[in-house]
Design an enzyme around this catalytic site. Structure first.
Site, PDB file in Angstrom:
ATOM      1  N   ASP A  65      59.168  43.896 -47.009  1.00  0.00           N
ATOM      2  CA  ASP A  65      59.382  44.623 -48.529  1.00  0.00           C
ATOM      3  C   ASP A  65      59.950  45.884 -48.677  1.00  0.00           C
ATOM      4  O   ASP A  65      59.563  46.841 -48.615  1.00  0.00           O
ATOM      5  CB  ASP A  65      57.912  44.736 -49.059  1.00  0.00           C
ATOM      6  CG  ASP A  65      57.799  44.885 -50.488  1.00  0.00           C
ATOM      7  OD1 ASP A  65      58.919  44.830 -51.081  1.00  0.00           O
ATOM      8  OD2 ASP A  65      56.648  45.194 -51.152  1.00  0.00           O
TER       9      ASP A  65
ATOM     10  N   TYR B 295      67.673  39.857 -39.965  1.00  0.00           N
ATOM     11  CA  TYR B 295      66.930  38.581 -40.302  1.00  0.00           C
ATOM     12  C   TYR B 295      68.155  37.420 -40.447  1.00  0.00           C
ATOM     13  O   TYR B 295      67.761  36.122 -40.690  1.00  0.00           O
ATOM     14  CB  TYR B 295      65.933  38.523 -41.026  1.00  0.00           C
ATOM     15  CG  TYR B 295      66.232  39.041 -42.289  1.00  0.00           C
ATOM     16  CD1 TYR B 295      67.234  38.790 -43.295  1.00  0.00           C
ATOM     17  CD2 TYR B 295      65.391  40.144 -42.780  1.00  0.00           C
ATOM     18  CE1 TYR B 295      67.369  39.469 -44.442  1.00  0.00           C
ATOM     19  CE2 TYR B 295      65.825  40.794 -44.207  1.00  0.00           C
ATOM     20  CZ  TYR B 295      66.493  40.287 -44.841  1.00  0.00           C
ATOM     21  OH  TYR B 295      66.934  41.022 -46.018  1.00  0.00           O
TER      22      TYR B 295
ATOM     23  N   LYS C 200      55.335  34.141 -51.918  1.00  0.00           N
ATOM     24  CA  LYS C 200      54.970  35.594 -52.045  1.00  0.00           C
ATOM     25  C   LYS C 200      53.315  35.661 -51.539  1.00  0.00           C
ATOM     26  O   LYS C 200      52.692  34.466 -52.515  1.00  0.00           O
ATOM     27  CB  LYS C 200      55.058  36.099 -53.450  1.00  0.00           C
ATOM     28  CG  LYS C 200      56.695  36.057 -53.807  1.00  0.00           C
ATOM     29  CD  LYS C 200      57.374  37.039 -53.009  1.00  0.00           C
ATOM     30  CE  LYS C 200      57.137  38.559 -53.367  1.00  0.00           C
ATOM     31  NZ  LYS C 200      58.043  38.695 -54.827  1.00  0.00           N
TER      32      LYS C 200
ATOM     33  N   CYS D 104      36.951  63.529 -81.364  1.00  0.00           N
ATOM     34  CA  CYS D 104      37.262  63.973 -80.045  1.00  0.00           C
ATOM     35  C   CYS D 104      36.064  63.813 -79.309  1.00  0.00           C
ATOM     36  O   CYS D 104      34.967  64.776 -79.641  1.00  0.00           O
ATOM     37  CB  CYS D 104      37.854  65.351 -80.001  1.00  0.00           C
ATOM     38  SG  CYS D 104      38.403  66.108 -78.365  1.00  0.00           S
TER      39      CYS D 104
ATOM     40  N   CYS E  48      35.278  68.011 -78.505  1.00  0.00           N
ATOM     41  CA  CYS E  48      34.996  69.160 -79.598  1.00  0.00           C
ATOM     42  C   CYS E  48      34.720  68.422 -80.822  1.00  0.00           C
ATOM     43  O   CYS E  48      34.344  69.163 -81.645  1.00  0.00           O
ATOM     44  CB  CYS E  48      36.402  69.967 -79.573  1.00  0.00           C
ATOM     45  SG  CYS E  48      37.721  69.284 -80.269  1.00  0.00           S
TER      46      CYS E  48
ATOM     47  N   CYS F  55      43.703  64.685 -80.054  1.00  0.00           N
ATOM     48  CA  CYS F  55      42.771  65.626 -80.731  1.00  0.00           C
ATOM     49  C   CYS F  55      43.866  66.643 -81.178  1.00  0.00           C
ATOM     50  O   CYS F  55      44.321  67.334 -80.455  1.00  0.00           O
ATOM     51  CB  CYS F  55      41.677  66.138 -79.597  1.00  0.00           C
ATOM     52  SG  CYS F  55      41.137  67.662 -80.371  1.00  0.00           S
TER      53      CYS F  55
ATOM     54  N   CYS G  97      39.974  73.179 -78.372  1.00  0.00           N
ATOM     55  CA  CYS G  97      39.141  72.046 -77.684  1.00  0.00           C
ATOM     56  C   CYS G  97      39.293  72.230 -75.977  1.00  0.00           C
ATOM     57  O   CYS G  97      40.388  72.522 -75.618  1.00  0.00           O
ATOM     58  CB  CYS G  97      39.945  70.903 -78.001  1.00  0.00           C
ATOM     59  SG  CYS G  97      39.755  69.481 -76.924  1.00  0.00           S
TER      60      CYS G  97
HETATM   61  S1  IVH Z   1      66.835  35.890 -45.851  1.00  0.00           S
HETATM   62  C1  IVH Z   1      70.530  34.202 -48.555  1.00  0.00           C
HETATM   63  N1  IVH Z   1      64.774  36.806 -44.754  1.00  0.00           N
HETATM   64  O1  IVH Z   1      63.800  39.273 -49.725  1.00  0.00           O
HETATM   65  C2  IVH Z   1      68.906  34.555 -48.007  1.00  0.00           C
HETATM   66  N2  IVH Z   1      65.356  37.771 -46.784  1.00  0.00           N
HETATM   67  O2  IVH Z   1      63.691  38.128 -52.316  1.00  0.00           O
HETATM   68  C3  IVH Z   1      68.983  35.915 -47.323  1.00  0.00           C
HETATM   69  N3  IVH Z   1      63.942  39.553 -47.091  1.00  0.00           N
HETATM   70  O3  IVH Z   1      67.274  39.755 -50.636  1.00  0.00           O
HETATM   71  C4  IVH Z   1      67.589  36.559 -47.341  1.00  0.00           C
HETATM   72  N4  IVH Z   1      62.605  39.528 -45.613  1.00  0.00           N
HETATM   73  O4  IVH Z   1      66.206  41.551 -49.119  1.00  0.00           O
HETATM   74  C5  IVH Z   1      65.468  36.965 -45.794  1.00  0.00           C
HETATM   75  N5  IVH Z   1      63.105  37.393 -43.277  1.00  0.00           N
HETATM   76  C6  IVH Z   1      63.861  37.351 -44.366  1.00  0.00           C
HETATM   77  C7  IVH Z   1      63.323  38.653 -45.325  1.00  0.00           C
HETATM   78  C8  IVH Z   1      64.197  38.434 -46.653  1.00  0.00           C
HETATM   79  C9  IVH Z   1      62.791  40.153 -46.686  1.00  0.00           C
HETATM   80  C10 IVH Z   1      64.238  40.138 -48.629  1.00  0.00           C
HETATM   81  C11 IVH Z   1      65.738  40.199 -48.711  1.00  0.00           C
HETATM   82  C12 IVH Z   1      66.107  39.415 -49.798  1.00  0.00           C
HETATM   83  C13 IVH Z   1      64.842  39.422 -50.604  1.00  0.00           C
HETATM   84  C14 IVH Z   1      64.796  38.173 -51.508  1.00  0.00           C
END
Ligand code: IVH
Length: 694
Positions: free
Chosen positions: A130, A238, A325, A432, A435, A450, A456
């Site tokens: 995140d 990644y 998520k 209030c 007061c 107030c 107050c």
């Molecule tokens: S792959 C085309 N792998 O999540 C796909 N994204 O909500 C490229 N993110 O924009 C993204 N961890 O900023 C990928 N292991 C992961 C990730 C990841 C976090 C973020 C990334 C993306 C966003 C989408």
């Protein structure tokens, strides 16, 4: 208009409103780093918009938020953490668009996605970090660009800041790498660094970051790589892209990147069924709490690169990947009581007092209920069991109550929805709570207020607390408790009374000896040198914050000139709108304020500003000065301005060229050691002020 179009009309309007709302939410999330909607709310609204757009194809708009990803491009706003000169970073077109991921929240949604993939497909499970996505370009092994996602088509090149991340290689010295490749990943501020940064910001009375993602985003857009380095960003990579890359699968490519020296997570797993995916999710939903960085879900990717290519992309997301998520942490607890707090400006805020409950590692027992409309919208009452959620924000929020069905009331005393709705006004006070003055609700505002400003107690004390605070008059020793004591003794009723305090009055108070009394008096005396712009801020005129006050003080260089300004004239000042202008005019129309101002003037406060800008002297000409630690007479920014005003140069790090260090309290140990090693003088703030005032 026929019957059909009449029925359709509200939905068309809904479609347009949703577009506006989602565009705004994107802007607040990506540009201002101030999210207003939870991920879930955002996704729900986006789905609704998609459905409406499918229903009304004639309303297709390529600019709709369904057709592009949110943008974090630096729009050149003048915020403190951004460059002061407008657009600060080079904007560069991505070689491959940077897309987003579709979200899912349940096993069913994952199953739906898997059903659309070729049978027997291998799925790579990864953690969803995140932070902010980043695209790193390597040419002949050399890191040449580091682009933010921007609007997906082009991003800001923040390479100077990215180079401060120790795990990102600047150069790969290998013969087996392609001429060009790109690595994408996430930039993060680890939890520990985030907490330390917020602690520091709290001490310096700067606004806190709501979560590590916002802190990382603010940090990445800073203009000072040294400050970025100090904050300690981290990155996980990644995704590798480019031509003629090694490997036939995503997993192999990431392992190759790892061998080349890139920071790739160890939590990556190849799965062959939804059951395996769900087991990965269950494990990491708990285990992620032990990770050094924030994660908000997992990402599932088709492993085989040929299959990825065949699946392709929608306008915004790849079909070969999806995010899951994690649900926000939420707990049910009893709403024991609603109490009402009166602030410095008289606004009455309802506060939920809860049966204490453990949430994301902290004990929660109070949460703001914002205002009457908020309580109405959730339809909650004392005695209800309510859901408390801790999302990305610091303050926990109440997101609903158990059993919201009208036929099953949870409020105890009311037996129908109507009864419950009628009940809001029954417990929201009309007078209030401090007061007893009847409350007023200003048109267009959600808050009850107030109006008894001068009588107050929390308003009186709040105004004095604001006046003495660090960014205002900075009077040391006069904290909340002492103000309360002096108020109750009848010695402090308004800000002007501060300058009539005598040593014996203060020393006679419980827990305050002569020494602390003298400290307070010294602080009061020193405050007479506080410049006019800060005095104006200290007065506490509604909506006149620190920056606005400075801007006003530059245009109106004395209280006398400001006093006669009309609302229209005031509106000509940058940042001053009609509401602020009205508040200023109303402040000067109140006789009680004029009396206070006259007493402050007689006490010797600075009611006039410095007329001319530019160097005031050359006392520090040719000197390189490092500022370190915290100070009591001026803020760091003011010391910086003072150094420049007297011809000196403020530099960030200690070197043999440093002339001296302006050293406050809690100076960093590294700087201190380096100064000692190089024999550089540490100067206290009093010594420094003596030099420039001599
Ligand atoms: S792959 C085309 N792998 O999540 C796909 N994204 O909500 C490229 N993110 O924009 C993204 N961890 O900023 C990928 N292991 C992961 C990730 C990841 C976090 C973020 C990334 C993306 C966003 C989408």
């Amino acid at each position: 208009m026929d019957l059909f179009s009449q029925i359709e009309e509200p939905e068309r309007e809904e479609l347009l409103n949703l577009r506006k709302e989602l565009e705004e939410a994107n802007y607040k999330y990506y540009v201002l780093n101030m999210p207003t909607l939870s991920d879930r709310e955002f996704d729900e609204k986006m789905h609704r918009l998609q459905a409406l757009e499918a229903q009304f194809p004639d309303m297709f708009d390529p600019k709709s938020p369904t057709q592009h990803v949110g943008s974090d491009l630096d729009k050149g706003q003048r915020t403190k953490d951004k460059g002061q000169n407008g657009k600060a970073f080079e904007q560069v077109k991505h070689k491959y668009p940077m897309l987003s991921l579709a979200n899912s929240y349940s096993r069913e949604e994952i199953e739906d996605w898997v059903r659309k993939l070729p049978s027997g497909v291998e799925i790579v499970c990864e953690l969803k970090y995140d932070g902010l996505s980043i695209s790193l370009w390597y040419e002949h092994g050399q890191l040449v660009r580091a682009l933010t996602r921007g609007d997906g088509q082009q991003g800001d090149d923040v390479i100077a800041n990215i180079k401060t991340i120790p795990s990102i290689p600047w150069k790969i010295e290998r013969s087996d790498i392609p001429d060009f490749f790109e690595l994408r990943g996430e930039v993060l501020l680890p939890w520990e660094r985030f907490e330390a940064l917020n602690k520091e910001r709290e001490e310096q009375e700067e606004p806190l970051f709501a979560n590590p993602r916002n802190a990382a985003s603010g940090t990445l857009k800073l203009q000072d790589p040294r400050e970025v380095a100090r904050r300690g960003l981290e990155a996980y990579l990644y995704y590798m892209l480019g031509e003629n890359l090694p490997g036939k699968t995503h997993y192999e490519r990431l392992q190759t990147a790892k061998q080349w020296g890139f920071h790739i997570s160890d939590a990556i797993k190849v799965s062959h069924s939804v059951d395996e995916v769900m087991a990965y999710i269950a494990y990491w939903d708990t285990e992620r709490k032990n990770l050094p960085v924030a994660t908000d879900g997992i990402v599932l990717k088709v492993n085989d690169l040929r299959e990825q290519e065949e699946l392709g992309y929608t306008a915004k997301t790849p079909r070969w990947a999806i995010a899951y998520k994690f649900p926000a942490e939420k707990q049910l607890t009893l709403l024991k009581e609603i109490t009402f707090q009166v602030g410095r400006t008289g606004v009455v805020t309802p506060v939920a007092n809860l049966e204490p409950v453990q949430l994301s590692g902290t004990m929660v027992q109070r949460a703001t209920l914002h205002n009457e409309d908020f309580i109405r919208s959730l339809d909650i009452r004392p005695g209800d069991r309510v859901w408390v959620e801790k999302g990305g924000e610091i303050i926990p929020k109440i997101v609903g109550r158990e059993n919201p069905s009208p036929s099953l009331p949870a409020g105890g005393e009311c037996s129908s929805l109507e009864g419950r709705l009628g009940g809001v006004s029954r417990f929201f006070p009309t007078t209030c709570p401090e007061c007893g003055t009847p409350l007023v609700r200003v048109e267009g505002e959600a808050a009850w207020r107030c109006p008894n400003e001068a009588g107050c107690p929390p308003q009186i004390k709040g105004k004095i607390e604001h006046f003495v605070s660090r960014k205002a008059m900075n009077i040391d020793g006069l904290g909340e408790e002492t103000i309360d004591l002096l108020y109750r003794q009848g010695l402090l009723h308004n800000i002007a009374d501060i300058y009539d305090l005598r040593l014996e009055d203060i020393a006679a108070q419980e827990r305050l000896g002569e020494k602390s009394a003298q400290n307070i008096l010294d602080g009061i005396e020193a405050s007479k040198n506080v410049p006019w712009g800060r005095v104006l801020f200290a007065l506490g005129i509604r909506m006149v914050g620190e920056t606005t006050a400075k801007k006003i003080a530059k245009c109106y260089t004395s209280i006398d000139s400001l006093q006669w300004a009309t609302a229209e004239q005031l509106c000509a000042i940058e940042d001053v709108g009609p509401q602020i202008a009205e508040n200023i005019v109303a402040y000067f129309n109140d006789m009680r304020n004029l009396e206070i101002l006259e007493r402050l003037r007689r006490a010797g406060l600075q009611m006039e500003g410095e007329a001319a800008e530019g160097p005031q002297s050359d006392k520090l000409a040719g000197q390189s000065i490092v500022i370190s630690g915290t100070f009591s007479h001026h803020s760091r920014d003011e010391y910086k301005a003072l150094i420049e005003a007297h011809g000196g140069k403020n530099v960030g790090s200690v070197s043999k060229k440093t002339s001296f260090i302006l050293a406050g309290e809690n100076m960093g140990p590294e700087k201190r050691k380096k100064a000692e090693d190089l024999g550089i003088r540490l100067m206290t703030e009093d010594e420094f002020l003596e030099i420039i005032q001599s």
